[in-house]
Design an enzyme around this catalytic site. Structure first.
Site, PDB file in Angstrom:
ATOM      1  CB  SER A 717      -2.622  -2.371   0.988  1.00  0.00           C
ATOM      2  OG  SER A 717      -2.290  -3.714   0.800  1.00  0.00           O
ATOM      3  CE  LYS A 760      -0.979  -4.420   4.436  1.00  0.00           C
ATOM      4  NZ  LYS A 760      -1.753  -3.345   3.838  1.00  0.00           N
TER       5      LYS A 760
END
Ligand code: ADP
Length: 853
Positions: A717, A760
């Site tokens: 990511s 996140k």
């Protein structure tokens, strides 16, 4: 004595005939030359004897062909018999007669005369045919040999008989004598009587004697075996009696006996399935035969103990009230709406079908988010008992299923041990950490678990040690795991996954305030004390003393404070005579406002402000990922997902003169390294559009570094963040420090979706970020973000790397352009040019010595 030849009449043909009374014999054949006693009871027979006595004492002795017939007819009597003399006759008081008869010669019945009073028969004597002497002598010798052989094995044959027989010279007499002394079958004896030719008779006799020898020796063998068996059992009996006597002397008999009796009582009292009862009884009988102190007896006794202590039919009554169950679930846990809802649906189905159906629940989430305690709460909500085992590190199938009893020190597996411990057969059974099992040469524990968890199979679970089927179908199994992908697929197949994500700071605060602090106050004996935590103190513990997705460490830190406070109270109370406890305990445990003073001890009120944390917990352990103070070239805020939740990731890049190496440092996972390589290739392929020196990779090394490196950061990511960082360095333009980004890129710059977005975003928010760039395809995940947080953030969704760069890179002035708009992005343009193009003047020249920030 009568001379028979004198009483024979001559018939017309000249052969002698005799009319004689017939004495039918049941189970004896009288041979010539023999004197035999006969008991006669049948009227006809008595009459026949009387008739003989009245005349010349001569009688014909013929054997019945069926001994059982009382009143024989002509057809029942053998035709060949013996003409004999009655030597003695004695009438007994019961009208029977005892007589002594002597066989004289063979004769054959020609006809029956009368049969009213007794049988009267016409008899012709059988004349023995002459034989060749040598042949008969040889046969006689063989007969004698056989006879001696027989006498050897049969010790009942007397010496006198042997002598008598050896002394007989007439072969015919010898044959008859032996025949009458042997216990041959009646038909065989009759056959011997009927044979007119001597040699044939002798040959048959040899055969019969040999047969007899055979039968006798087999009989002896059998007798010998039986005797030795009897002797052995007598010996055992004798020894065990002796042992009992010895034990009695030693005083150990009583101990064994008491124990056996006690065990017997227990077995009788315990309700068990048929199969188990049979097994227990069998083992119990074995145990009784053993010396009580022997190790074998201990093994058998342990086994019986296990069988009778299993809760075969013991159950607790279940709570079928769904409202009450919901109340309990809410009482125990803050939030967790979705899991609670699913649990209640699950319970509703069970109440309706009255049986545990459907897949096993599996709570998946980071550590400390309340998976195990939620399972415990399910037990409380349903009124079941609770039992838990951890499967972390289990690598041996025998740990689940037990060892076979043949192994020394064998035990049942964890499942059976726990069921025995909980002593009911319908608990909530929590299998913690199903994702942490491993497989090796000792077998696959997950295959044993399959049997446990599969509702189709678990009604007959077979533990190796118990060796009887155990019904697990009333147990409510709940499993927990941190990582879904680490659960073996066949197991996943039987489970319904309920995800419990990490908590936001706000949620953690609520959990601390409403659950953890009251719980810790209680368990540290501070109920009587007024203990306040300020809001700032709680937040500070969350932010600076813990870094986790769950609340386990938070709980630990609060427990530490409570413990220290408890100690202070006790020390203070020994200093002052007054007891500092309050009369009315107060439940309020936190205050919104910050306390002014440092830790306050006013009599019985203790306040914990954030400033006092250093005193109780030491220096803050974590610095939450914070945004940088200024925008910098090559420094990008990425977002990572780790086992303990989301995290802010500072990605730094510098270029240094070199040969085009890509150096990646920091604790990065392999996938992330590949992400960096892909990012470099992308930048190289787009260098023209980005107005970068196209051969930068030949002159410089690129160094990418991810400083916060305690935990391996995996997952692809960080692709766009690394790419932005490289572009920023190569174009020498800074990156907006307020922006955090997550997303993967392809070689052509497409931005691909990522996982763990909720965590996140929570981490970004915690770090003070205001704008977040995420892949467009992750838009749907935004629903999971608490609105209290999402409204404070600007979330930008992107599809292409160009959009990321446009958003994140800060231009030098309003005229400054990052892209050369004439170049539309000719990926891999270098391939089209055989000659590497000259560096254009308008490209930004890269300095020789680049210093890092
Ligand atoms: P896990 O099994 O997920 O690792 P635990 O079940 O051991 O975590 O939970 C750790 C602690 O956190 C427990 O004391 C539990 O009561 C508490 N806890 C976790 N989540 C919550 C919640 N939502 N509400 C109240 N307490 C919670």
């Amino acid at each position: 004595m009568i001379n028979i030849s004198k009483i024979f009449k001559q018939d017309a043909s000249g052969s002698p005939r005799l009319i004689l009374p017939l004495l039918p014999l049941r189970d004896i054949v009288v041979f010539p030359h023999m004197v035999v006693p006969l008991f006669v009871g049948r009227a006809k027979s008595v009459n026949a004897l009387a008739d003989a006595m009245n005349r010349d004492k001569c009688v014909f002795l013929a054997t019945q062909n069926k001994p059982g017939i009382d009143n024989p007819r002509e057809r029942d009597i053998n035709r060949v018999g013996t003409i004999g003399n009655v030597l003695q006759l004695l009438r007994l008081p019961d009208n029977t007669v005892k007589s002594l008869v002597e066989g004289k010669s063979r004769g054959r019945i020609i006809s029956f005369k009368t049969e009213e009073q007794f049988f009267q028969v016409e008899v012709e004597p059988i004349i023995e045919q002459s034989v060749i002497e040598v042949e008969s002598d040889a046969l006689v010798r063989a007969v004698l040999d056989e006879f001696k052989e027989y006498a050897k094995v049969n010790k009942n044959i007397s010496k006198e008989l042997i002598n008598t027989i050896s002394a007989i010279v007439n072969p015919s007499q010898l044959c008859d004598t032996i025949a009458s002394h042997f216990g041959f079958k009646i038909p065989d004896k009759q056959k011997l009587l009927e044979m007119p030719v001597l040699t044939n008779r002798l040959a048959l006799l040899i055969k019969l004697i040999r047969n007899e020898v055979e039968i006798f020796s087999v009989g002896q063998k059998i007798k010998g075996r039986v005797r030795s068996q009897i002797e052995k059992s007598q010996k055992n009996y004798y020894l065990s009696e002796q042992m009992r006597a010895i034990k009695k002397e030693l005083g150990t008999d009583e101990i064994g006996n008491d124990e056996i009796k006690e065990l017997q009582k227990k077995i009788k009292r315990k309700k068990m399935p048929k199969e188990v009862v049979a097994k227990v009884k069998y083992e119990f009988e074995k145990l009784k035969m053993m010396a009580p102190m022997s190790s074998e007896a201990t093994v058998v006794r342990n086994y019986i103990d296990w069988l009778i202590s299993m809760p075969w039919y013991d159950q607790v009554k279940l709570n079928h009230n769904l409202d009450k169950a919901e109340k309990i679930l809410n009482e125990d846990h803050y939030g967790l709406e979705k899991p609670k809802e699913r649990i209640l649906e699950f319970l509703a189905v069970q109440i309706l079908v009255k049986k545990i159906r459907g897949p096993i629940l599996c709570f998946v989430g980071p550590p400390g988010v309340g998976k195990t305690s939620l399972a415990k709460s399910v037990a409380r909500a349903t009124g079941r008992k609770f039992v838990r085992i951890s499967l972390g590190g289990v690598r041996d199938e025998a740990e689940i299923r037990g060892h076979r009893r043949t192994y020394i020190g064998a035990m049942p597996g964890k499942i059976i041990q726990s069921i025995k411990k909980v002593s009911v057969n319908n608990p909530v059974f929590c299998l913690d950490e199903v994702d942490k099992m491993s497989t090796d040469f000792r077998g696959d524990p997950s295959s044993a678990l399959l049997e446990v968890l599969d509702p189709e199979q678990n009604s007959a679970f077979n533990d190796h040690y118990l060796d009887v089927d155990v019904d697990l179908s009333d147990i409510l199994f709940i499993t927990t795991a941190n990582m879904l992908q680490d659960i073996p697929l066949p197991l996943q197949d039987r489970m319904e996954i309920i995800r419990i994500p990490g908590y936001t700071e706000y949620e953690k605060f609520e959990i601390a305030k409403n659950f953890i602090i009251p719980k810790q106050i209680k368990s540290n004996g501070l109920e009587q004390t007024k203990l306040y935590f300020s809001k700032k103190a709680i937040m500070s513990i969350i932010q600076h003393y813990t870094r986790e997705a769950g609340v386990r460490n938070l709980e630990r830190e609060i427990a530490t404070i409570c413990r220290k406070v408890a100690r202070e109270i006790i020390q203070k109370s020994t200093d002052t005579p007054e007891n500092p406890t309050l009369e009315n305990p107060v439940n309020l445990t936190y205050a919104d406002e910050e306390f002014e003073n440092d830790v306050e001890h006013q009599h019985d009120v203790i306040k914990i402000p954030s400033t006092s944390l250093i005193k109780y917990l030491g220096q803050p352990r974590f610095r939450i990922g914070q945004i940088e103070k200024e925008d910098m070239v090559g420094l990008v805020t990425g977002l990572a997902w780790t086992q303990v939740g989301g995290e802010i990731l500072n990605i730094e890049t510098v270029i240094i003169p070199g040969k085009g190496d890509l150096i990646i440092t920091g604790k990065l996972g392999d996938v992330m390294k590949e992400s960096a390589q892909a990012a470099v290739s992308y930048v190289r392929s787009r260098s023209k559009r980005l107005k970068i020196d196209p051969v930068f990779y030949q002159k410089y090394d690129i160094h990418v570094h991810v400083p916060e490196g305690a935990i391996p950061k995996d997952g692809p990511s960080a692709g766009i963040a690394i790419c932005t960082s490289i572009v920023s360095v190569l174009t020498r333009r800074p990156v907006d420090r307020n922006i955090a980004m997550t997303g993967e890129i392809t070689l052509r710059g497409r931005v691909l979706p990522i996982g763990g977005l909720r965590d996140k975003i929570l981490a970004a928010h915690r770090g003070g970020i205001t704008k977040i760039i995420i892949p467009k395809e992750n838009e749907n995940d935004l629903k999971e973000i608490p609105s209290s947080i999402s409204k404070l953030l600007e979330i930008v969704t992107v599809e292409h790397m160009d959009e990321v760069l446009t958003d994140a890179i800060i231009l030098r002035s309003s005229e400054d352009r990052l892209f050369d708009e004439n170049e539309t992005g000719d990926y891999g343009f270098i391939l089209e040019h055989t000659v590497i193009p000259q560096i254009d003047e308008h490209l930004v020249p890269l300095p020789e010595n680049i210093t890092t920030h």
